[in-house]
Enzyme design. Structure first.
Site, short mmCIF file in Angstrom:
data_model
loop_
_atom_site.label_atom_id
_atom_site.label_comp_id
_atom_site.label_asym_id
_atom_site.label_seq_id
_atom_site.Cartn_x
_atom_site.Cartn_y
_atom_site.Cartn_z
N ARG A 54 33.47 23.02 79.05
CA ARG A 54 32.93 23.66 80.49
C ARG A 54 34.13 23.41 81.51
O ARG A 54 34.43 24.60 82.21
CB ARG A 54 31.70 23.25 80.92
N ASN A 98 23.67 21.87 92.46
CA ASN A 98 24.69 21.60 91.40
C ASN A 98 24.65 20.00 91.08
O ASN A 98 25.11 19.55 90.19
CB ASN A 98 25.99 21.92 91.76
N ASP A 152 30.09 33.14 89.47
CA ASP A 152 29.28 32.67 88.42
C ASP A 152 29.90 32.90 86.97
O ASP A 152 30.57 34.03 86.86
CB ASP A 152 27.98 33.20 88.51
C1 FPP Z 1 29.41 28.72 88.33
O1 FPP Z 1 29.51 28.81 86.95
C2 FPP Z 1 30.42 28.00 88.86
C3 FPP Z 1 30.26 26.77 89.66
C4 FPP Z 1 29.17 26.01 89.76
C5 FPP Z 1 31.51 26.12 90.25
C6 FPP Z 1 32.51 27.05 90.79
C7 FPP Z 1 33.97 26.42 91.04
C8 FPP Z 1 35.00 26.68 90.71
C9 FPP Z 1 35.41 28.33 90.50
C10 FPP Z 1 36.42 26.02 90.60
C11 FPP Z 1 36.98 25.31 91.97
C12 FPP Z 1 36.85 26.30 93.21
C13 FPP Z 1 37.68 26.12 94.52
C14 FPP Z 1 37.18 26.34 95.62
C15 FPP Z 1 38.83 25.44 94.06
P1 FPP Z 1 28.66 28.23 85.89
O2 FPP Z 1 29.19 26.75 85.47
O3 FPP Z 1 27.03 28.11 86.43
O4 FPP Z 1 28.61 29.11 84.69
P2 FPP Z 1 27.61 29.42 83.53
O5 FPP Z 1 26.57 30.10 84.48
O6 FPP Z 1 28.41 30.44 82.79
O7 FPP Z 1 27.22 28.28 82.83
#
Ligand code: FPP
Length: 253
Positions: A46, A81, A33
């Site tokens: 983002r 998501n 996260d």
């Molecule tokens: C949460 O951060 C993250 C995600 C929903 C996506 C995770 C994906 C990756 C790390 C990239 C690719 C993964 C692989 C396995 C290659 P958020 O966007 O909710 O952050 P925020 O809460 O700060 O908005």
């Protein structure tokens, strides 16, 4: 490159510090996260946070392998998501494809098995097919297991398991009295994985967000303020050190 460990050289090592009761975890799951906040703090879009998050994935897997962890499960895309803007879903799907293109050969050479939990068939056909091919190609590997949660939600996973058991009851092949925790666990997407030992969440949030709810029953939880794109070997070492000091009693004394 994400891994340097070869087929022959896999030697489990202990957690880097701590040495407490729990020792080293076999299976670590991570809620990655904070990508959005990382990008926002830098006045970047983002997607830049997600790209940096993918780099953190590479670093973390390398470190996990070095620390002797057998299995890492990453929450890459939850069943919730899909509520995100279409462009962000497309960006995350693109990153996933890029990751497979860039890392698959190396993963296979290093005896790494890729497993998926959740239902990745909901992604666009090319992405879903790439995931299927990567899973099939690495299915026989046994050095390290990378589990990626794609379109995964724990409540959905449990509902699917219940539907399967319900159908068996209806068909007369299962007596409801036989439905015990082991039977339910055997229906889950994680059935063939080691028990979950440690669940890490980055970015300061302290909730499970529908991730591995059943499997986390006796997992140790570790929350860090570090935003996912900043997570690295030292961050993982800290989590392992904390785990090493936990006293796990599994309900006993
Ligand atoms: C949460 O951060 C993250 C995600 C929903 C996506 C995770 C994906 C990756 C790390 C990239 C690719 C993964 C692989 C396995 C290659 P958020 O966007 O909710 O952050 P925020 O809460 O700060 O908005």
């Amino acid at each position: 490159m994400i891994f340097s460990r070869s087929r022959a050289s896999r030697v489990p090592v202990s957690a880097p510090a701590g040495g407490g009761e729990a020792g080293a975890p076999r299976h670590v799951a991570i809620i990655m996260d904070g990508n959005g906040r990382w990008a926002k703090a830098r006045h970047l879009p983002r997607i830049a946070g997600h790209r940096a998050g993918a780099e953190a994935v590479r670093r973390t897997l390398r470190a996990a392998s070095k620390f002797g962890i057998e299995c890492v499960t990453l929450y890459a895309f939850s069943s919730e998501n899909w509520k995100r803007p279409e462009q962000e879903v497309a960006d995350l799907t693109g990153l996933m494809k890029q990751f497979i293109r860039a890392e698959l050969d190396e993963m296979h050479r290093n005896n790494i098995r890729l497993r998926i939990i959740g239902d990745h068939r909901a992604f666009e056909p090319e992405a879903a097919a790439m995931v299927d091919a990567a899973v099939a190609r690495t299915a026989g590997n046994d050095g390290f297991t990378l589990v990626v949660a794609l379109n995964y939600g724990a409540q959905d996973e449990l509902a699917r398991a219940m539907r399967t058991l319900g159908a068996q009851v209806k068909a007369g092949t299962l007596d409801p009295a036989e439905i015990r925790p082991e039977l339910i666990a055997a229906q889950l997407d994680t059935a063939d994985l080691p028990p979950l030992d440690l669940l890490i969440r980055s970015s300061g949030e302290q909730r499970l967000s529908n991730f591995l709810l059943w499997q986390a029953a006796y997992a140790e939880l570790y929350f860090t303020e570090t935003l996912w794109p900043d997570f690295d070997e030292a961050s993982l070492a800290e989590a392992l050190a904390s785990f090493g000091q936990r006293e796990r009693r599994f309900g006993g004394l």
